[in-house]
Design a protein around this motif. Structure first.
Motif, PDB file in Angstrom:
ATOM      1  N   ALA A 212       0.873  -1.170   0.000  1.00 59.49           N
ATOM      2  CA  ALA A 212       0.000   0.000   0.000  1.00 59.49           C
ATOM      3  C   ALA A 212       0.907   1.216   0.000  1.00 59.49           C
ATOM      4  O   ALA A 212       1.875   1.270   0.760  1.00 59.49           O
ATOM      5  N   LEU A 213       0.616   2.156  -0.852  1.00 58.42           N
ATOM      6  CA  LEU A 213       1.475   3.345  -0.927  1.00 58.42           C
ATOM      7  C   LEU A 213       1.299   4.196   0.319  1.00 58.42           C
ATOM      8  O   LEU A 213       0.167   4.492   0.711  1.00 58.42           O
ATOM      9  N   PRO A 214       2.386   4.590   0.958  1.00 63.30           N
ATOM     10  CA  PRO A 214       2.253   5.494   2.098  1.00 63.30           C
ATOM     11  C   PRO A 214       1.841   6.894   1.639  1.00 63.30           C
ATOM     12  O   PRO A 214       1.945   7.225   0.458  1.00 63.30           O
ATOM     13  N   MET A 215       1.385   7.679   2.611  1.00 61.06           N
ATOM     14  CA  MET A 215       0.931   9.044   2.298  1.00 61.06           C
ATOM     15  C   MET A 215       2.052   9.852   1.638  1.00 61.06           C
ATOM     16  O   MET A 215       3.210   9.761   2.025  1.00 61.06           O
ATOM     17  N   ASN A 216       1.704  10.645   0.667  1.00 56.52           N
ATOM     18  CA  ASN A 216       2.629  11.568  -0.010  1.00 56.52           C
ATOM     19  C   ASN A 216       3.807  10.882  -0.688  1.00 56.52           C
ATOM     20  O   ASN A 216       4.859  11.498  -0.856  1.00 56.52           O
ATOM     21  N   THR A 217       3.665   9.616  -1.016  1.00 58.34           N
ATOM     22  CA  THR A 217       4.738   8.947  -1.751  1.00 58.34           C
ATOM     23  C   THR A 217       4.211   8.564  -3.127  1.00 58.34           C
ATOM     24  O   THR A 217       3.261   7.801  -3.243  1.00 58.34           O
ATOM     25  N   PRO A 218       4.828   9.123  -4.173  1.00 59.84           N
ATOM     26  CA  PRO A 218       4.362   8.753  -5.508  1.00 59.84           C
ATOM     27  C   PRO A 218       4.701   7.298  -5.828  1.00 59.84           C
ATOM     28  O   PRO A 218       5.680   6.753  -5.309  1.00 59.84           O
ATOM     29  N   LEU A 219       3.901   6.710  -6.686  1.00 59.67           N
ATOM     30  CA  LEU A 219       4.089   5.304  -7.060  1.00 59.67           C
ATOM     31  C   LEU A 219       5.477   5.074  -7.650  1.00 59.67           C
ATOM     32  O   LEU A 219       6.154   4.103  -7.315  1.00 59.67           O
ATOM     33  N   SER A 220       5.912   6.004  -8.518  1.00 58.34           N
ATOM     34  CA  SER A 220       7.201   5.817  -9.190  1.00 58.34           C
ATOM     35  C   SER A 220       8.348   5.748  -8.182  1.00 58.34           C
ATOM     36  O   SER A 220       9.276   4.949  -8.340  1.00 58.34           O
ATOM     37  N   LYS A 221       8.270   6.551  -7.119  1.00 59.09           N
ATOM     38  CA  LYS A 221       9.349   6.571  -6.129  1.00 59.09           C
ATOM     39  C   LYS A 221       9.394   5.251  -5.356  1.00 59.09           C
ATOM     40  O   LYS A 221      10.452   4.657  -5.177  1.00 59.09           O
ATOM     41  N   ASP A 222       8.213   4.796  -4.902  1.00 63.01           N
ATOM     42  CA  ASP A 222       8.162   3.537  -4.152  1.00 63.01           C
ATOM     43  C   ASP A 222       8.614   2.376  -5.030  1.00 63.01           C
ATOM     44  O   ASP A 222       9.335   1.491  -4.584  1.00 63.01           O
ATOM     45  N   LEU A 223       8.224   2.430  -6.291  1.00 62.69           N
ATOM     46  CA  LEU A 223       8.589   1.383  -7.259  1.00 62.69           C
ATOM     47  C   LEU A 223      10.108   1.314  -7.430  1.00 62.69           C
ATOM     48  O   LEU A 223      10.716   0.235  -7.363  1.00 62.69           O
ATOM     49  N   VAL A 224      10.710   2.478  -7.614  1.00 56.11           N
ATOM     50  CA  VAL A 224      12.162   2.540  -7.820  1.00 56.11           C
ATOM     51  C   VAL A 224      12.914   2.070  -6.571  1.00 56.11           C
ATOM     52  O   VAL A 224      13.887   1.319  -6.661  1.00 56.11           O
ATOM     53  N   GLN A 225      12.435   2.487  -5.405  1.00 51.99           N
ATOM     54  CA  GLN A 225      13.088   2.045  -4.162  1.00 51.99           C
ATOM     55  C   GLN A 225      12.969   0.534  -3.995  1.00 51.99           C
ATOM     56  O   GLN A 225      13.900  -0.132  -3.550  1.00 51.99           O
ATOM     57  N   HIS A 226      11.817   0.000  -4.375  1.00 53.72           N
ATOM     58  CA  HIS A 226      11.614  -1.443  -4.259  1.00 53.72           C
ATOM     59  C   HIS A 226      12.530  -2.190  -5.219  1.00 53.72           C
ATOM     60  O   HIS A 226      13.142  -3.202  -4.853  1.00 53.72           O
ATOM     61  N   ILE A 227      12.631  -1.703  -6.456  1.00 55.40           N
ATOM     62  CA  ILE A 227      13.515  -2.347  -7.435  1.00 55.40           C
ATOM     63  C   ILE A 227      14.957  -2.295  -6.932  1.00 55.40           C
ATOM     64  O   ILE A 227      15.722  -3.253  -7.069  1.00 55.40           O
ATOM     65  N   PHE A 228      15.306  -1.184  -6.296  1.00 49.41           N
ATOM     66  CA  PHE A 228      16.664  -1.022  -5.764  1.00 49.41           C
ATOM     67  C   PHE A 228      16.950  -2.056  -4.667  1.00 49.41           C
ATOM     68  O   PHE A 228      18.035  -2.630  -4.621  1.00 49.41           O
ATOM     69  N   THR A 229      15.955  -2.306  -3.787  1.00 45.65           N
ATOM     70  CA  THR A 229      16.188  -3.280  -2.710  1.00 45.65           C
ATOM     71  C   THR A 229      16.332  -4.695  -3.262  1.00 45.65           C
ATOM     72  O   THR A 229      17.005  -5.524  -2.665  1.00 45.65           O
ATOM     73  N   ARG A 230      15.693  -4.964  -4.391  1.00 43.51           N
ATOM     74  CA  ARG A 230      15.794  -6.297  -4.991  1.00 43.51           C
ATOM     75  C   ARG A 230      17.176  -6.515  -5.603  1.00 43.51           C
ATOM     76  O   ARG A 230      17.623  -7.645  -5.719  1.00 43.51           O
ATOM     77  N   GLY A 231      17.813  -5.437  -6.021  1.00 41.42           N
ATOM     78  CA  GLY A 231      19.158  -5.552  -6.574  1.00 41.42           C
ATOM     79  C   GLY A 231      19.168  -6.133  -7.982  1.00 41.42           C
ATOM     80  O   GLY A 231      18.136  -6.238  -8.635  1.00 41.42           O
ATOM     81  N   ALA A 232      20.355  -6.526  -8.418  1.00 41.22           N
ATOM     82  CA  ALA A 232      20.530  -6.999  -9.797  1.00 41.22           C
ATOM     83  C   ALA A 232      20.082  -8.450  -9.919  1.00 41.22           C
ATOM     84  O   ALA A 232      20.877  -9.367  -9.837  1.00 41.22           O
ATOM     85  N   LYS A 233      18.797  -8.652 -10.061  1.00 39.62           N
ATOM     86  CA  LYS A 233      18.276 -10.033 -10.116  1.00 39.62           C
ATOM     87  C   LYS A 233      17.504 -10.271 -11.394  1.00 39.62           C
ATOM     88  O   LYS A 233      16.381 -10.739 -11.370  1.00 39.62           O
ATOM     89  N   GLY A 234      18.076  -9.941 -12.509  1.00 41.34           N
ATOM     90  CA  GLY A 234      17.389 -10.194 -13.771  1.00 41.34           C
ATOM     91  C   GLY A 234      16.398  -9.106 -14.109  1.00 41.34           C
ATOM     92  O   GLY A 234      16.405  -8.024 -13.527  1.00 41.34           O
ATOM     93  N   SER A 235      15.523  -9.445 -15.038  1.00 37.13           N
ATOM     94  CA  SER A 235      14.644  -8.411 -15.572  1.00 37.13           C
ATOM     95  C   SER A 235      13.429  -8.164 -14.680  1.00 37.13           C
ATOM     96  O   SER A 235      13.051  -8.996 -13.865  1.00 37.13           O
ATOM     97  N   VAL A 236      12.864  -6.990 -14.876  1.00 39.53           N
ATOM     98  CA  VAL A 236      11.722  -6.544 -14.077  1.00 39.53           C
ATOM     99  C   VAL A 236      10.607  -6.144 -15.042  1.00 39.53           C
ATOM    100  O   VAL A 236      10.880  -5.536 -16.077  1.00 39.53           O
ATOM    101  N   VAL A 237       9.387  -6.507 -14.722  1.00 37.80           N
ATOM    102  CA  VAL A 237       8.249  -6.111 -15.560  1.00 37.80           C
ATOM    103  C   VAL A 237       7.243  -5.354 -14.688  1.00 37.80           C
ATOM    104  O   VAL A 237       6.954  -5.778 -13.570  1.00 37.80           O
ATOM    105  N   VAL A 238       6.757  -4.246 -15.197  1.00 37.88           N
ATOM    106  CA  VAL A 238       5.789  -3.432 -14.466  1.00 37.88           C
ATOM    107  C   VAL A 238       4.495  -3.365 -15.283  1.00 37.88           C
ATOM    108  O   VAL A 238       4.522  -2.969 -16.451  1.00 37.88           O
ATOM    109  N   VAL A 239       3.403  -3.763 -14.666  1.00 36.12           N
ATOM    110  CA  VAL A 239       2.099  -3.695 -15.327  1.00 36.12           C
ATOM    111  C   VAL A 239       1.460  -2.365 -14.973  1.00 36.12           C
ATOM    112  O   VAL A 239       1.316  -2.042 -13.788  1.00 36.12           O
TER     113      VAL A 239
END
Lengths: 96, 149
Positions: free
Chosen positions: B10-37
């Motif tokens: 769930a997106l926290p208050m005042n956090t845009p989707l793109s920012k949360d998405l990028v931070q999440h991808i960053f925590t996953r690290g270099a683990k192959g390809s990523v697909v966003v629907v």
């Protein structure tokens, strides 16, 4: 549900509302509802990170880098002394 | 089901989707390809790319400010990985390892992705969800923002 703890000392059987897990980078106990999926550890297991780390980019970047360095060291140590590496080699997830 | 891990976010208050998405991808690290629907893949790809560059600058700043050699090496790896990532707003046959693909659910139902992380940012039906995740590996992660019908 029957509570079996009434007459038994030091045994707690009451179920927790949500299974907890440890944060990979600060080792704090968190529920999976407030956790983010993180990198794989040296055993090839999925780790979890507190959601609050994501809100602080500086903290996230530095702690995550330290965590990955530690896991890489652990993996190198295991390879060096033939201590066994799981089938899912986590080093595939790290850049070298 | 295929054994992949499902994370609901769930997106926290005042956090845009793109920012949360990028931070999440960053925590996953270099683990192959990523697909966003996404309903608007091109728009989200453009914003996420911008956020990715911001994150990359933060990592560069962190590297400049640290004195630990091991951490500097790891941050250099992360910077290299982040610079290698490409943001593609169309479904393609084979996903390159260092890519983030943005596509609509309708497009991905026709060509189910084989990726390490799948983000669902729009509402999808059970059937669409089933088709989209049909080729995922057991160690893949599916992250759902909000609810899907």
């Amino acid at each position: 549900m029957t509570n079996h703890t009434i007459f038994e000392k030091k045994i707690q059987t009451t179920p927790k509302s949500q299974p907890g897990t440890l944060c990979g980078i600060c080792s704090g106990l968190i529920s999976k509802g407030e956790a983010t999926v993180g990198p794989y550890d040296a055993d090839g297991n999925l780790t979890f990170i507190c959601n609050r780390h994501l809100r602080n980019s500086h903290q996230l970047i530095s702690l995550l880098a330290d965590y990955i360095v530690d896991e890489q060291r652990e993996l190198t140590h295991r390879k060096q002394y033939n201590l066994g590496i799981s089938e899912v080699t986590p080093d595939a997830w790290f850049l070298s | 089901m295929h054994g992949f891990y499902l994370e609901r976010r769930a997106l926290p208050m005042n956090t845009p989707l793109s920012k949360d998405l990028v931070q999440h991808i960053f925590t996953r690290g270099a683990k192959g390809s990523v697909v966003v629907v996404s309903e608007k893949p091109q728009d989200l790809a453009a914003i996420a790319k911008k956020q990715w560059h911001v994150m990359n600058r933060l990592v560069q700043r962190e590297r400049a400010s640290t004195l630990k050699l091991a951490r500097i090496a790891e941050l250099s790896n992360q910077i290299r990985w982040m610079e290698r990532m490409s943001f593609i707003a169309k479904p393609i046959e084979e996903l390159p390892d260092y890519s983030i693909i943005f596509a609509t659910a309708e497009a991905l139902v026709l060509k189910p992705p084989i990726c390490s992380t799948l983000y669902i940012t729009q509402e999808v039906t059970d059937e669409q969800f089933h088709f989209m995740t049909s080729w995922l590996h057991s160690d893949s992660i599916v992250v759902i923002y909000g609810k899907y019908v």
